[in-house]
Write an enzyme that holds these catalytic residues in place. Sequence first.
Site, PDB file in Angstrom:
ATOM      1  N   GLY A  30       0.352  -1.308   0.026  1.00 32.33           N
ATOM      2  CA  GLY A  30       0.149   0.140   0.057  1.00 32.33           C
ATOM      3  C   GLY A  30       1.035   1.045   0.202  1.00 32.33           C
ATOM      4  O   GLY A  30       0.327   2.248  -0.014  1.00 32.33           O
TER       5      GLY A  30
ATOM      6  N   ASP B 279     -10.069  -6.963   3.219  1.00 35.04           N
ATOM      7  CA  ASP B 279      -8.771  -8.121   3.199  1.00 35.04           C
ATOM      8  C   ASP B 279      -8.944  -8.230   4.706  1.00 35.04           C
ATOM      9  O   ASP B 279      -7.967  -7.907   5.830  1.00 35.04           O
ATOM     10  CB  ASP B 279      -7.378  -6.605   3.154  1.00 35.04           C
TER      11      ASP B 279
ATOM     12  N   SER C 170       5.610 -10.789  -6.180  1.00 33.24           N
ATOM     13  CA  SER C 170       4.655 -10.354  -6.825  1.00 33.24           C
ATOM     14  C   SER C 170       4.654  -9.499  -8.238  1.00 33.24           C
ATOM     15  O   SER C 170       6.068  -8.749  -7.726  1.00 33.24           O
ATOM     16  CB  SER C 170       3.705  -9.943  -6.766  1.00 33.24           C
ATOM     17  N   ARG C 171       4.549  -9.668  -9.745  1.00 29.51           N
ATOM     18  CA  ARG C 171       3.907  -8.018 -10.070  1.00 29.51           C
ATOM     19  C   ARG C 171       2.774  -7.211  -9.504  1.00 29.51           C
ATOM     20  O   ARG C 171       2.346  -7.676  -8.951  1.00 29.51           O
ATOM     21  CB  ARG C 171       3.968  -8.685 -11.516  1.00 29.51           C
TER      22      ARG C 171
ATOM     23  N   SER D 265      -0.678  -1.464  -8.738  1.00 26.50           N
ATOM     24  CA  SER D 265       0.032  -0.384  -8.242  1.00 26.50           C
ATOM     25  C   SER D 265       0.992  -0.220  -9.645  1.00 26.50           C
ATOM     26  O   SER D 265       1.412  -0.697 -10.499  1.00 26.50           O
ATOM     27  CB  SER D 265       1.620  -0.858  -6.726  1.00 26.50           C
TER      28      SER D 265
END
Lengths: 493, 493
Positions: free
Chosen positions: B164, B252, B190-191, B195
């Site tokens: 975030g 989440d 991760s890709r 973002s």
Amino acid sequence: MELTAREIDIGTRSPTVLVNSDDAAELGVHPLDRVQLAWAGGRGVGIVETTDELVPAGELGVTRRLGHVSGTVEVTVAPHPDAVHYIRKKLDGIELERDEIDRIVTDIAEDRLSDIELAAYVVATYTRGLSLAETMHLTQCMTNAGHHLSWDVPVVADKHSIGGVAGNRVTPIVVSIVAAAGVTIPKTSSRAVTSPAGTADTMEVFCDVEFSTEEIREIVAETNGCLVWGGGVNLSPVDDKIIRAEMPLSLDPHGQLIASVLSKKRSAGSTHVIVDIPYGEGAKVADLNAARELADDFVRVGDHLGMTIECAITRGEVPVGRGIGPVLEARDVLATLDGNGPEELRLKSVRLAEILLDCCGREDVDATEILRSGRALATFRDIVAAQGGDPDVTLDDLPPGRHETTVSASRDGVVTHVDNRLVSDIARRAGAPRDKRAGIDLHRRVGDEVQTGDRLFTIYAESAAKLSDAERLQRKSEAVRVRTRDEALVEHV
Amino acid sequence: MELTAREIDIGTRSPTVLVNSDDAAELGVHPLDRVQLAWAGGRGVGIVETTDELVPAGELGVTRRLGHVSGTVEVTVAPHPDAVHYIRKKLDGIELERDEIDRIVTDIAEDRLSDIELAAYVVATYTRGLSLAETMHLTQCMTNAGHHLSWDVPVVADKHSIGGVAGNRVTPIVVSIVAAAGVTIPKTSSRAVTSPAGTADTMEVFCDVEFSTEEIREIVAETNGCLVWGGGVNLSPVDDKIIRAEMPLSLDPHGQLIASVLSKKRSAGSTHVIVDIPYGEGAKVADLNAARELADDFVRVGDHLGMTIECAITRGEVPVGRGIGPVLEARDVLATLDGNGPEELRLKSVRLAEILLDCCGREDVDATEILRSGRALATFRDIVAAQGGDPDVTLDDLPPGRHETTVSASRDGVVTHVDNRLVSDIARRAGAPRDKRAGIDLHRRVGDEVQTGDRLFTIYAESAAKLSDAERLQRKSEAVRVRTRDEALVEHV
């Protein structure tokens, strides 16, 4: 991003678009995100599903729900619909305002929500509950979203059962009594989906049930009543969409149930409604207290909408009539109107009709007398005729299926229980509701004493194969329970 | 019921079958009910969608998910999977047993749940919460459902950020320091999806990031570390499926988050993990208390799994580095490893590396010294080489996009805020992460005094069109806030 549209053959409720994973990454969208589409001749919002195979990079798979999309489509990220924010708010336990509920209902009505979002809505109303104010707003918003019927009389009676009880075919009898008393009662009913017969399936044994709004008006003008299929009138389209998310989870949140029932009744133009709330083991409402709470809220929300609601809390553990399945229930209805028929079916129908007539300001009417005198039967025959059926129909015209088997008591004792769920399942295996003559005829009621070999019930079917199917289920279950007096009190397992 | 199979072109995660509405009524199934299919050569369970048009009565539309279904298919009603009962139980607020959680995870892993059911699961864990015991079971079950990596050393370090925060590219620096200290740290990342860059996107500027498990072993054997894309290793397949339902609702749930992170770390064979929990306005965790609670639960669940978890609660309101976008972040990483780079990025990386090394029993190591001495840079270059990149890469090899525009202060004052969300959105409009050289370079930090005309940030893009797009968003927003000292305290709106 510009993509080339490609029509795909996919059965979907929502406006799905298939995007190649590479394009989705470039756009920055996840599955179930929204994209704005603009093409020569139109615009629309699609819900993204990603694929590695079905759609190559540079193309956009478009479903028919979005209309005829062709050629180059400009695709940009679109925000989630407002409804999603409000669903999220409800999930956090915050009461929703009227305009927020309105947005949710509108977005559901127009299929703008994905299944994930729809489920979140249903689950939120289940785990967080709906306040009385929210239920009232929801009912009003759901009413606004559908078609409306209107009638030129001040009092329009109606009847609803929250369901779950086998052989509970009181509706044609109640409608006939009320219409015979001169009160307008344009009844729309459903077909069975998981049960062996809905009222519409049963009435279809006698006459047509699918009519346009205009035809329904003519039938009611002639007879004061009708007994038609509600699916043709589209009174609460939102309801069907919400049910989609409720069914798989077996959720039926209290507030949502009230809003579903009353929005349909309001759209149908009903002013005075009796709601049958069966309760008890195996019924939708487990106990008397829960039934009373539900009844209170039905009355309060109805009041808010300017409707008079009366609730009848009824015993729901066992079937009401003898017959289960369209023709077998039709036989019960006709016999009851003709002065015979199962005792419980007659008593319950008369009592519901009395309460409904009373609340319509017709305390003067004697429902028992209308039934006894044959006036209810005459009105029923008028309705059947107006709906294109044979008004002179007799029991001889309604034979059950020619394949049959009778189940007998394997011991002496008392009938202690008849299982709603099991008799329904056996009737369905036998072919009901599609095979109209298939089903079950119960020969014994709870409390009856039986001796070994006494007939308990007969299964009817239109084909030997389906009869065998039904027999198989019957043999491994116990639809009608026979116990000695001792065992009935204490069952040793 | 016997239906004739017909393959349909549909992109679906779950084993959908399309049934004509008439056949569905005869079977007695609603949309999203299950049906058992049996055909010459196979069996399977499908999830029903009904259609009036796409599939005629007598046929069954079958998606590829079910394999090659052809010819006559015997279709019967199948029960809901067990998971649905347990989800329902959780919705009712009842704590789940370990084997019930296991059923849910297995049914999700094998795509046996419809979106409605999956959403109900996620919403249930959100509104009802997961107990610590449930979170532990869930983590264990999710771990079991994926592939596993194992290493021949007792201590395997790892690092995770709950995300975030823009420009938070500490990972390559932390990994380089820890690996240089001789601790094994096989990092999968991760890709970006929403973002402007993930760690994998940034590393791809230097070298390859997609490797097989065997190749990863070789890289780690050579350098003690790696910086690869986790998507190729399939460590927690269930996680991606659950995220499908979380994303549209922006949910989440705390317990689910812990289970997702730790199951992946466990599957990766990690024994000692530092979790970065940024908090504050605009971050995923709103305040310090919530961050502490989350940290406590991370530690407890990790303990249960035999892992040592340390949490770093960090300020998350503003970006950490200067660069936002793959190349611009890569420049920050290289500069920091080379003794320059943004101050906050260096401080945060060193501190995280210290905590991680300490918990690995390496209190003897001086992380600052490893960075200062160039040992971390040397290890980074080794990893880049092992992953097929140029170990001698310099900042000159990493020019940002050739289309650029610089935004200047329109007034005198102090930089009071840099908006994570806005700088990310502008960087994405400029083309990041697909256009590796696109993004933003921040020239000022919060607290800096500026005068009218001073450069605040530069937007870089690979195409003029995308630069215009990014500029449009920039003009109507305020990514970097400049206020007078007075206004910074009291903003009059």
